[in-house]
Design an enzyme around this catalytic site. Structure first.
Site: not given
Ligand SMILES: Cc1ncc(COP(=O)(O)O)c(C=O)c1O
Lengths: 380, 233
Positions: B32, B43
């Protein structure tokens, strides 16, 4: 598509938040016309916020500038700005949804103070996220939030301003969505926030319209400053169906150069941030650009999606005012009318003063979204 | 389906390519690539600061994307993980046209399953990977089960990347059983896997895993990075 205003809006959030947003949408749609909820909200509006706020004719300014200037006095609300209209309503919603904790982001601190206030009022646990730069320039509000019992989380990421506080609040919400409601402070964010906050702020426009009805005429123009755009949408909603000209004033900052302003419509282009498609100040590469305004409450790279839509339809004209002109208007209103406006609201006032020839002899309603106690300690 | 998340062009193009090659030669089934966005709201601190640092040192999303075509990915599949504005800014249809031969799918943490149609309606042909989270309701799971994408991204924790996950919790295996009842798709666990023990546990309950934070921490040191990614298999 659901939650869109034309090409703008939507619900661009992590999957984790979808059930919470759908619950919120359901509860909001159910409660907004519920007689009990409306009665509760009306009672707090009158006995706690001090509504309705008056429309004041600023005769000395009017004479000086040759424009008939009317001010919608949201600065007279409890906690000092229009933000309380939305936070009281959302705190009531939180109670109806059975959640115990609220979080918020704040730039100028007005929304943070309003949220900390309703948390105290309803006995909810409260955390407010604020960029470290904003906390330094809006110290009186930082002290007030603490006094009211809110936990203040200073954010040191990115530009340390409103967008970074919003990122931090979103992260908190993703982690704690089960028991926490996020009281977004403007007509930004994912559906249903832009629509819901506009609904709760539309009281400004409804009251202003009623005041003009009593006077027997309508204003020729309505002017409001635009950060996320909640005070502007709030007052516009009272006049969208009239022939009044509507003006939304963005923060022109220091110059048109990147990093010097916060003009989402004036200098931005469509993009996706904090839950919706809307105009956004961004780099060629699609990164959110640094923005600047002397007013912490306008220092945000985006704008509510409904404004992006209204810009497209041409119903509202979006324009800018520079920092120095806002500061001039800030002092001018203080000296001529004995009213110290928030430096955010001063942008709307400055637009009229700068364009006095355009508005000559006409009736102009300015939304005085808040008072300037928080700004009067600053060297502006 | 075992995979590693790498922040594209971080700390610089050369180190990134070394790390990428290490993942490929270790034998992972997919990679990824994270395309940096300035507001990484899903995040945690480690990935968010790596992304900020990358952007601060001049990494461009456009360069990371252009570079995808030159990576030698062997047998591994390539996915991009980024935020909606990066794709929107590139041009939704144009992105699809430019990368449909390179990418097996796209993971966009701020595009929920119900908004995949926003992309497909504009001619997007690369599959968007659906998410199932601890909050997903049965009706969400049923919908995710029949969406495009060759796996379901199962987020095992409430929250953002970098948290820790309790892989032995019955809630997780129950959830995965629940998903399996509706789909033949592979289920890949993301968020919170940091070592071989976690990886093994993840493979017991799911069909794969992806490691992000723990690998990103080492991205500046390609030798250590290489050891780490080997150690997980
Ligand atoms: C007094 C005042 N006016 C205006 C704003 C800008 O917000 P909005 O555009 O949502 O009304 C703020 C935000 O903090 C504010 O405090």
């Amino acid at each position: 598509m659901k939650g869109f205003f034309g090409d703008f809006g939507g619900m661009f959030v992590p999957e984790t938040l979808v059930p919470a947003l759908e619950q919120l949408e359901r509860e909001f749609n159910m409660l907004k016309d519920d007689p009990e909820f409306k009665k509760d909200l009306a009672r707090y509006s009158t006995t706690y916020i001090g509504r309705p706020s008056p429309v004041y004719y600023a005769s000395r300014m009017s004479e000086e500038y040759g424009v008939e200037i009317y001010l919608k006095r949201e600065d007279l609300n409890h906690t000092g700005s229009h933000k309380i209209n939305n936070t009281i309503a959302q705190a009531l919603l939180t109670r109806y949804m059975g959640k115990k904790r609220i979080i918020a982001e704040t730039g100028a601190g007005q929304h943070g103070v309003a949220t900390a206030t309703v948390a105290a009022l309803f006995g909810l646990d409260c955390t407010v996220y604020m960029g470290a730069v904003d906390a330094a320039r809006q110290k009186p509000n930082v002290d007030r939030m603490k006094l009211l019992g809110a936990k203040l989380e200073l954010v040191h990421d990115g530009s340390k301003t409103l967008k970074d506080a919003t990122n931090a609040a979103m992260r908190d919400w993703v982690k704690n969505v089960e028991d926490t409601h996020y009281i977004i402070g403007s007509v930004i964010g994912p559906h249903p926030f832009p629509e819901m906050v506009a609904h709760f702020q539309s009281v400004i426009g409804r009251e202003a319209r009623a005041s003009f009805k009593e006077m027997g005429f309508l204003p020729d123009a309505v002017v409001a400053c635009v950060g996320g755009g909640s005070n502007a949408i709030g007052i516009f909603k009272g006049f969208l169906d009239t022939s009044c000209e509507l003006y939304g004033i963005e923060a022109g900052g220091l110059s048109d150069n990147e990093g010097d302003h916060a003009m989402a419509i004036g200098k931005g282009r469509a993009g996706i941030l904090h839950g919706c498609v809307t105009y956004l100040v961004q780099t060629a590469d699609g990164q959110v650009a640094d923005v600047h305004s002397i007013a912490a409450g306008l220092d945000y790279p985006g704008i509510g999606p409904e404004h992006s839509y209204l810009h497209g339809t041409g119903r509202v004209t979006y324009d800018k005012v520079r920092d120095e002109d806002a500061v001039f208007a800030f002092r001018e209103l203080a000296r001529r009318e004995g009213i110290v406006p928030a430096v955010e609201s001063s942008h709307a006032i400055a637009y009229v003063l700068k364009n006095k020839d355009k508005f000559k002899g006409r009736k102009v309603l300015i939304n005085l979204s808040g008072r300037g106690d928080k700004d009067s300690e600053r060297d502006i | 389906m075992r995979g590693i998340y790498i922040v594209g062009n971080y700390p610089d193009r050369e180190s990134f390519v070394k790390c990428f090659d290490a993942v490929i030669s270790a034998g992972y089934e997919f990679v990824e690539i994270g395309v940096p966005f300035s507001e990484p709201v899903a995040d945690g601190p480690v990935i968010a600061s790596a992304v900020q640092e990358a952007l601060g040192s001049g990494v461009k999303a456009g360069d990371v994307l252009a570079g995808l075509k030159t990576l030698s990915k062997g047998k591994a599949k390539l996915y991009v993980m980024t935020y909606a504005n990066i794709i929107y800014n590139y041009g939704i249809k144009k992105f699809s046209d430019d990368f449909k031969d390179v990418l097996s799918g796209l993971i966009i943490p701020d595009v929920p399953n119900m908004l995949h149609s926003y992309f497909y309606d504009q001619g997007f042909e690369i599959p968007l990977i659906p998410f199932v989270t601890p909050e997903s309701r049965e009706e969400d799971i049923k919908k995710a089960a029949v969406m495009q994408g060759d796996f379901i991204y199962f987020i095992g924790i409430r929250g953002i990347t970098g948290g820790s996950v309790d892989l032995s919790s019955p809630e997780i295996s129950e959830r995965i059983q629940q998903i399996k009842a509706f789909t033949d798709k592979k289920i890949v666990m993301g968020f919170g896997i940091k070592d071989k023990t976690d990886a093994d546990k993840a493979l017991k309950v799911a069909d794969g895993f992806v490691v992000g934070t723990a690998a990103v921490k080492l991205q500046k040191n390609s030798a250590e990075y290489s050891e780490f990614v080997k150690s997980l298999l």
